[in-house]
Scaffold this active site. Structure first.
Site, PDB file in Angstrom:
ATOM      1  NE  ARG A  87     -12.096   5.930 -25.629  1.00 14.14           N
ATOM      2  CZ  ARG A  87     -12.475   5.091 -24.658  1.00 14.14           C
ATOM      3  NH1 ARG A  87     -13.813   5.018 -24.362  1.00 14.14           N
ATOM      4  NH2 ARG A  87     -11.699   4.546 -24.022  1.00 14.14           N
ATOM      5  CB  CYS A 284      -5.456  -1.217 -17.561  1.00 13.37           C
ATOM      6  SG  CYS A 284      -6.579  -0.111 -16.606  1.00 13.37           S
ATOM      7  CB  SER A 288       3.350  -1.366 -21.471  1.00 12.69           C
ATOM      8  OG  SER A 288       2.548  -1.946 -20.557  1.00 12.69           O
ATOM      9  CG  ASN A 399      -5.653  10.179 -23.235  1.00 10.10           C
ATOM     10  OD1 ASN A 399      -5.228   9.088 -23.312  1.00 10.10           O
ATOM     11  ND2 ASN A 399      -6.702  10.432 -23.931  1.00 10.10           N
ATOM     12  CB  ALA A 400       0.306  13.287 -24.195  1.00  6.31           C
TER      13      ALA A 400
HETATM   14  C1  SPV Z   1      -8.492   3.940 -25.614  1.00  4.39           C
HETATM   15  O1  SPV Z   1      -9.070   4.900 -25.022  1.00  4.39           O
HETATM   16  O2  SPV Z   1      -9.152   2.830 -25.207  1.00  4.39           O
HETATM   17  C2  SPV Z   1      -7.770   4.157 -26.497  1.00  4.39           C
HETATM   18  C3  SPV Z   1      -7.601   5.397 -27.322  1.00  4.39           C
HETATM   19  O3  SPV Z   1      -7.290   3.230 -27.088  1.00  4.39           O
HETATM   20  S1  SPV Z   1      -8.944   6.301 -28.141  1.00  4.39           S
HETATM   21  O4  SPV Z   1      -8.380   6.110 -29.332  1.00  4.39           O
HETATM   22  O5  SPV Z   1      -9.154   7.290 -27.607  1.00  4.39           O
HETATM   23  O6  SPV Z   1     -10.060   5.119 -27.792  1.00  4.39           O
END
Ligand code: SPV
Ligand code: MN
Length: 649
Positions: A87, A284, A288, A399-400
């Site tokens: 992001r 974090c 999981s 971040n894969a």
């Molecule tokens: C996050 O970064 O909190 C995610 C992945 O869940 S994203 O779709 O990039 O926001």
């Protein structure tokens, strides 16, 4: 509003797409298409009704357009630009009309200026391309949670991802022609083609090229998000993090919450089910936790929460997972690991390594030495290589991700997944990441203390989920700061008011899976978190006691020792307990000092810029700050700067 498409727009739709538009009898949709199709200027417009046929068409397009590569079975692979791996907060802005303020914790810009900028970038951006128009509903269709949405995108990868991640809603649009809907417009912009050879095969994949023209602009007034020159899902999939922002604003008017939370079942003794929601910044341990073997998952990322009859109910806003793949391994993530190898399940892998045998590899998937060659998000991969910015390139990006429908998982709570009532919430968990401050789990003194001390005071280290430096401590209230579309004070107040309206309030917990000792060794194993969860479930059911500390209520040694034995077959030593659950008073006081500066600065700013009292930081935030300073100060005077739990029992 128009009931007919403009002739210049109409000519881009074939008979089937035209029929799908007009069958909706929705003037707002027609106007929306008129407005953006003229601007974006695609050659053709494909309107999807979410049927298998339309979904298959989009899947095929993703391959034909080289946005995805076919892997064996139902797996595909997508790459994002090297500089488009998370992001992009720096390129994300709320567009605000003059006089509207959100506070200094939120990135904003003038609406007119922002629209001129992004619409300028979007002008003619889809020339020569096909655009996809898709209809979705956030939350279960026909429920009080349901929010309708329309996505316009020229990326078949984005469209494909959304088919997996969101509930189709063409039928809902037909049923509710007057319901307002969220609008998402995305163009991946000009593309760059990587031509690569792998095992004698020629492969090509296309990624967004013009990173300097990347924009993710959120127009709150029109409930519209405009995104350009990016493919990474968190920047492009309107329904995901972009709709979260619109949801928070809409919920602030209507009295419901949009939270960065998983929703899951935690099982207690004798098959008792308690529903938990949990908000953790990305990376974090949120997914999981929701996927802990033996429990069940309803959602892993975003929840809507509503008060019905004095009780909190939560639904998964989505129906799929866009999850982090790094570290997913056979031992810690049994269910998921197996599923990621199931060729009969539709999965999009992104930014992992592709090996010569067309199998994928991600960092930490097993203990064998990592592959030394293949292709990845940097192009042709060789062990030890540097990226164009000089950074080390690992086989897969940190971040894969993988994209999968939750219903494909054997631990999905199939009955609750689309339940229109939602799951009654027994507890909220706020999870952060720090190596030296917070105990593995602690319960708040009460709901208000939980919202403020465990939620609003959440501090965590930054991770690779966003573009930028990892490992910096940042304050991330409710792990929702990146998505707030109302001032921070107002958002905290929304949560407090929501709780005040509940007859039965959820318990509130704070977890930290990342504690280390002085030598930098982890104090916990990844699988330990099941014990914290089981303890929280027992507490929520009123079945175990706790020890009161200055910052909350922590488990007693005997209860944890029993749970470690039961759940993991492990002997839990008193020494481990003491190391993990000692109250680090000095570190907590340092954290409070940072929080004090943060909240005082925000409050000062908002008072200077807004006349609206509902936007100020609620007084209880400062009260709890002062209370905690006093409690921790007293404890320090009595017991020293690190307090073993036994001293407080
Ligand atoms: C996050 O970064 O909190 C995610 C992945 O869940 S994203 O779709 O990039 O926001
Ligand atoms: Mn998330």
């Amino acid at each position: 509003m128009a009931d007919k498409l403009a002739p210049t727009v109409e000519k881009r739709l074939d008979a089937a797409s035209l029929d799908k538009v007009y069958s909706l009898k929705n003037d707002a949709i027609v106007s929306f298409l008129n407005q953006y199709m003229e601007l974006l200027d695609p050659d053709s417009v494909f309107v999807s009704d979410g049927s298998d046929k339309d979904n298959d068409f989009i899947r095929a397009e993703a391959l034909n357009n080289h946005e995805e590569i076919q892997l064996p079975g139902m797996h595909t692979l997508h790459y994002d630009n090297y500089y488009d791996q998370g992001r992009d907060k720096g390129k994300t802005r709320f567009l605000l009309p003059k006089g509207v303020v959100l506070g200094q914790a939120i990135d904003t810009m003038d609406r007119e200026e922002g629209l001129a900028d992004v619409l300028g970038i979007m002008k003619g951006a889809m020339k020569g391309r096909r655009v996809y128009v898709l209809f979705f509903v956030l939350g279960p269709a026909d429920s009080e949670f349901a929010q309708l949405s329309v996505q316009i995108t020229d990326s078949s990868y984005v469209a494909h991802s959304e088919i997996i991640l969101y509930r189709p809603a063409y039928k809902s649009f037909k049923k509710y022609p007057n319901k307002p809907f969220f609008k998402f417009v995305h163009t991946q912009g000009e593309l760059y083609t990587f031509n690569l050879k792998l095992g004698g095969k020629d492969l090509a994949f296309k990624v967004s090229k013009n990173m300097e023209k990347k924009r993710i602009y959120i127009d709150l007034q029109d409930e519209t998000v405009l995104s350009a020159n990016t493919q990474y899902a968190g920047n492009t999939i309107g329904l995901k993090k972009l709709a979260m922002r619109l949801g928070i604003q809409r919920g602030s008017r209507e009295g419901w919450l949009t939270e960065h939370m998983f929703v899951m079942d935690v099982f207690g003794p004798n098959g008792r089910v308690s529903y938990f929601t949990g908000a953790y910044p990305s990376m974090c341990g949120k997914t999981s936790t929701a996927m802990i073997p033996g429990e069940k998952i309803i959602g892993d990322d975003i929840a809507y929460v509503r008060n019905r009859g004095g009780k909190a109910y939560a639904v998964n806003v989505e129906k799929g997972i866009f999850g982090i793949i790094e570290g997913v391994n056979a031992k810690d993530d049994t269910v998921l690991f197996k599923k990621l190898h199931d060729k009969g399940t539709e999965i999009i892998f992104s930014n992992v390594l592709l090996k010569e045998d067309m199998s994928v590899y991600w960092n930490g998937m097993d203990k064998s030495p990592p592959p030394t060659a293949g292709i990845n998000y940097a192009g042709e991969f060789k062990a030890g290589m540097k990226g164009p910015d000089g950074a080390d390139v690992k086989p897969s990006h940190k971040n894969a991700r993988f994209t999968i429908d939750i219903s494909a998982l054997e631990n999905a709570d199939a009955a609750m997944l689309n339940n229109k009532q939602g799951a009654p919430v027994a507890a909220y968990i706020y999870g952060g990441r720090d190596v030296d401050t917070s105990v593995p789990i602690e319960e708040s003194f009460d709901f208000e203390h939980g919202i403020v001390f465990q939620g609003a005071f959440l501090e965590s280290e930054t991770t690779a989920a966003t573009v930028g430096k990892a490992g910096v401590r940042t304050i991330n209230p409710m792990s929702n700061i990146d998505f707030l579309s109302v001032p921070l004070g107002k958002y905290i107040k929304m949560n407090l008011d929501f709780g005040a309206g509940l007859g039965i309030k959820p318990k509130v917990y704070r977890v930290n899976y990342f504690l280390q000792d002085e030598k930098g060794e982890w104090l916990n194993e990844r699988t330990d978190k099941v014990v914290w969860l089981k303890w929280a479930e027992l507490r929520a059911a009123g079945e175990v006691d706790a020890i009161k500390t200055p910052t909350g209520l922590i488990p007693k040694y005997d209860d944890l020792a029993r749970l470690f034995k039961e759940m993991l077959g492990k002997e839990y030593s008193k020494d481990d307990y003491t190391k993990q659950f000692s109250i680090r008073v000095e570190k907590q006081l340092e954290r409070l000092a940072r929080l004090k500066v943060y909240y005082e600065t925000e409050d000062k700013w908002i008072r200077a810029n807004s006349k609206d009292e509902s936007t100020f930081i609620p007084a209880v935030v400062f009260k709890i700050l002062a209370d905690e300073e006093r409690l921790l100060g007293d404890a320090k005077a009595k017991h020293g700067s690190v307090i073993a739990p036994d001293k407080l029992a």
